[in-house]
Design an enzyme around this catalytic site. Structure first.
Site, PDB file in Angstrom:
ATOM      1  N   ASN A   7      34.546  33.859  42.766  1.00  0.00           N
ATOM      2  CA  ASN A   7      35.801  33.632  41.226  1.00  0.00           C
ATOM      3  C   ASN A   7      36.582  32.731  41.954  1.00  0.00           C
ATOM      4  O   ASN A   7      37.086  32.646  42.848  1.00  0.00           O
ATOM      5  CB  ASN A   7      36.695  34.609  41.154  1.00  0.00           C
ATOM      6  CG  ASN A   7      37.636  34.850  39.762  1.00  0.00           C
ATOM      7  OD1 ASN A   7      38.304  34.137  39.949  1.00  0.00           O
ATOM      8  ND2 ASN A   7      37.884  35.533  39.194  1.00  0.00           N
ATOM      9  N   ASN A   9      39.013  30.760  40.558  1.00  0.00           N
ATOM     10  CA  ASN A   9      40.653  30.649  40.189  1.00  0.00           C
ATOM     11  C   ASN A   9      41.147  29.575  39.628  1.00  0.00           C
ATOM     12  O   ASN A   9      41.315  28.800  40.245  1.00  0.00           O
ATOM     13  CB  ASN A   9      40.843  31.428  41.004  1.00  0.00           C
ATOM     14  CG  ASN A   9      42.525  31.563  40.215  1.00  0.00           C
ATOM     15  OD1 ASN A   9      43.017  31.702  39.269  1.00  0.00           O
ATOM     16  ND2 ASN A   9      43.712  31.751  40.873  1.00  0.00           N
ATOM     17  N   GLU A  35      35.463  31.960  36.489  1.00  0.00           N
ATOM     18  CA  GLU A  35      36.808  31.400  36.285  1.00  0.00           C
ATOM     19  C   GLU A  35      37.321  29.797  36.686  1.00  0.00           C
ATOM     20  O   GLU A  35      37.931  30.031  37.656  1.00  0.00           O
ATOM     21  CB  GLU A  35      37.974  32.209  37.255  1.00  0.00           C
ATOM     22  CG  GLU A  35      38.291  33.403  36.208  1.00  0.00           C
ATOM     23  CD  GLU A  35      40.025  33.521  36.760  1.00  0.00           C
ATOM     24  OE1 GLU A  35      41.392  33.418  36.151  1.00  0.00           O
ATOM     25  OE2 GLU A  35      40.140  34.473  37.756  1.00  0.00           O
ATOM     26  N   TYR A 109      31.803  36.999  33.772  1.00  0.00           N
ATOM     27  CA  TYR A 109      33.429  37.788  34.611  1.00  0.00           C
ATOM     28  C   TYR A 109      34.001  38.564  33.497  1.00  0.00           C
ATOM     29  O   TYR A 109      34.601  38.198  31.929  1.00  0.00           O
ATOM     30  CB  TYR A 109      34.457  36.133  33.967  1.00  0.00           C
ATOM     31  CG  TYR A 109      35.953  36.339  33.937  1.00  0.00           C
ATOM     32  CD1 TYR A 109      36.432  37.229  34.885  1.00  0.00           C
ATOM     33  CD2 TYR A 109      36.762  35.314  33.054  1.00  0.00           C
ATOM     34  CE1 TYR A 109      37.553  37.118  35.668  1.00  0.00           C
ATOM     35  CE2 TYR A 109      37.746  35.669  33.876  1.00  0.00           C
ATOM     36  CZ  TYR A 109      38.452  36.159  34.864  1.00  0.00           C
ATOM     37  OH  TYR A 109      39.581  36.437  35.312  1.00  0.00           O
ATOM     38  N   ASP A 149      32.942  38.843  38.939  1.00  0.00           N
ATOM     39  CA  ASP A 149      34.115  39.369  38.926  1.00  0.00           C
ATOM     40  C   ASP A 149      34.688  40.882  37.674  1.00  0.00           C
ATOM     41  O   ASP A 149      34.529  40.175  37.343  1.00  0.00           O
ATOM     42  CB  ASP A 149      35.515  38.389  38.922  1.00  0.00           C
ATOM     43  CG  ASP A 149      36.832  39.362  39.147  1.00  0.00           C
ATOM     44  OD1 ASP A 149      36.932  40.173  39.198  1.00  0.00           O
ATOM     45  OD2 ASP A 149      37.920  38.552  38.689  1.00  0.00           O
ATOM     46  N   ASN A 151      36.334  43.099  37.918  1.00  0.00           N
ATOM     47  CA  ASN A 151      38.359  43.668  38.043  1.00  0.00           C
ATOM     48  C   ASN A 151      37.955  44.782  38.413  1.00  0.00           C
ATOM     49  O   ASN A 151      39.008  45.638  37.096  1.00  0.00           O
ATOM     50  CB  ASN A 151      38.691  42.921  36.822  1.00  0.00           C
ATOM     51  CG  ASN A 151      39.155  41.174  36.726  1.00  0.00           C
ATOM     52  OD1 ASN A 151      40.016  41.241  37.694  1.00  0.00           O
ATOM     53  ND2 ASN A 151      39.215  40.005  36.064  1.00  0.00           N
ATOM     54  N   ASP A 246      42.227  33.071  45.390  1.00  0.00           N
ATOM     55  CA  ASP A 246      42.202  34.283  46.134  1.00  0.00           C
ATOM     56  C   ASP A 246      41.891  34.982  45.691  1.00  0.00           C
ATOM     57  O   ASP A 246      41.380  36.286  46.612  1.00  0.00           O
ATOM     58  CB  ASP A 246      43.316  34.236  44.940  1.00  0.00           C
ATOM     59  CG  ASP A 246      43.042  34.495  43.146  1.00  0.00           C
ATOM     60  OD1 ASP A 246      42.007  34.084  42.726  1.00  0.00           O
ATOM     61  OD2 ASP A 246      43.965  35.242  42.184  1.00  0.00           O
ATOM     62  N   HIS A 247      39.704  34.529  45.529  1.00  0.00           N
ATOM     63  CA  HIS A 247      38.814  35.547  45.692  1.00  0.00           C
ATOM     64  C   HIS A 247      37.995  35.069  47.001  1.00  0.00           C
ATOM     65  O   HIS A 247      37.994  33.800  46.810  1.00  0.00           O
ATOM     66  CB  HIS A 247      37.818  35.700  44.595  1.00  0.00           C
ATOM     67  CG  HIS A 247      38.434  36.546  43.321  1.00  0.00           C
ATOM     68  ND1 HIS A 247      38.251  37.618  43.016  1.00  0.00           N
ATOM     69  CD2 HIS A 247      39.555  36.134  42.738  1.00  0.00           C
ATOM     70  CE1 HIS A 247      38.860  38.067  41.995  1.00  0.00           C
ATOM     71  NE2 HIS A 247      39.900  37.061  42.092  1.00  0.00           N
TER      72      HIS A 247
END
EC number: 3.1.11.2
Length: 255
Positions: A7, A9, A35, A109, A149, A151, A246-247
Site C-alpha cells: 500500500n 499511500n 492506494e 484494497y 490492504d 484493513n 505508512d505501510h
C-alpha cells in the site's frame, strides 16, 4: 515466484521516497500496489514504469486522487479484469486481477471504516457482498493470490495494542470473525500466519506520535491464497525500512 504487496499511500509519493529505486533488487515477478491515489496517465511516466515490467491500473472514478490499485508483472497476462460487478465498490478502484494460465494475481484494497459510521457500514456491506465471490474463486479450481490492504487485523498477534482497539475499525470483533470464516472455515490461507505461526510483525503504523519508531503497528496487508498454493509457500518478509509509506511492502516467495 516472488510477489510483493504494497500500500503506497500515494504511488507518486512513494516514488519520491525511493520505492522504484528499491524495487529492482527485489527481483519480484509480480508487484501489487494499493492506494495509488492517482489517475492512470499520472502513473504511466518513465520514473514509475520499472524496466522489465508491464503495468496495469484501476483508478477510482468516484473521486480523483483516491484509492486505486495496480499490478506490475514480468509476464504478459492472458487476461486482466478490473471489476467484480458492484459499481459502488468497483468505481472506487479497489480490485484488479491479472490471469496467467491457472494463476490469478489480485490487487485488492478493502475499504476502511475509520472515518466514521457511514464508511464502516459500507465496509460491512462489502464483507457480505464479496464473501460469495471468494467462495466462487475457491470453487473455480484456479490458484488465487489475493494481495492487498484488507484493513482488518485477525488475531492478537497482529496488533500491538489489542485491548484498546477492540472498538476501533479494523479490529472490531465482527471484522475479525469474518477472517475466521475465511481462514478457519472456508480454507483460504493467510500466507504470513502459515509461514510464521508465532510471528508478531506489522505492516502499518499510524502517522500520529511515534508509532512506527515504537513499532506500535497493525498487520493489515496480506497475501491470501487458495489451499492449492499452501504447500508452495516458501518464505515471507515484511520490509519496514526503507520507509516509502505508512505501510511496509510484504514479500512472499512461492515454490
Amino acid at each position: 515466484m516472488r510477489i510483493i504487496s504494497f500500500n503506497a499511500n500515494g504511488l507518486r509519493s512513494a516514488a519520491t521516497k525511493g520505492f522504484f529505486d528499491w524495487l529492482p533488487a527485489q527481483q519480484a515477478d509480480f508487484v501489487c500496489v494499493q492506494e495509488t491515489k492517482a489517475q492512470e496517465h499520472q502513473l504511466r511516466v518513465p520514473e514509475m514504469l520499472p524496466a522489465g515490467y508491464t503495468a496495469y491500473f484501476r483508478d477510482a472514478t468516484t473521486k480523483k486522487g483516491y484509492s486505486g490499485v495496480g499490478i506490475y508483472t514480468r509476464r504478459e497476462p492472458d487476461e486482466v479484469r478490473t471489476a467484480l460487478g458492484w459499481d459502488e465498490f468497483d468505481e472506487e478502484g479497489r480490485y484488479l486481477e491479472a490471469r496467467f494460465g491457472n494463476l490469478s494475481v489480485v490487487s485488492l484494497y478493502f475499504p476502511s471504516g475509520s472515518s466514521g459510521d457511514v464508511r464502516q457500514q459500507f465496509k460491512f456491506r462489502c464483507i457480505d457482498w464479496i464473501t460469495p465471490i471468494f467462495d466462487q474463486w475457491l470453487k473455480s479450481g484456479r490458484d488465487y493470490v489475493i494481495c492487498g490492504d484488507w484493513n482488518i487485523v485477525h488475531t492478537r498477534k497482529d496488533i500491538r495494542n489489542w485491548t484498546s482497539n477492540q472498538k476501533n475499525s479494523g479490529c472490531l470483533p465482527e471484522e475479525r470473525a469474518w477472517l475466521d470464516t475465511l481462514f478457519l472455515e472456508r480454507g483460504w490461507v493467510d500466507s504470513y500466519r502459515h509461514l510464521k505461526p508465532e510471528g508478531e510483525d506489522y505492516t502499518w503504523w499510524s502517522q500520529r506520535g511515534a508509532a512506527r519508531a515504537k513499532d506500535v503497528g497493525w498487520r493489515i496487508d496480506y497475501q491470501v491464497v487458495t489451499p492449492s498454493l499452501r504447500e508452495r509457500l516458501k518464505s515471507c518478509a515484511i520490509h519496514p525500512t526503507p520507509r516509502f509509506s505508512d505501510h511496509a511492502p510484504y514479500v512472499v516467495d512461492y515454490l
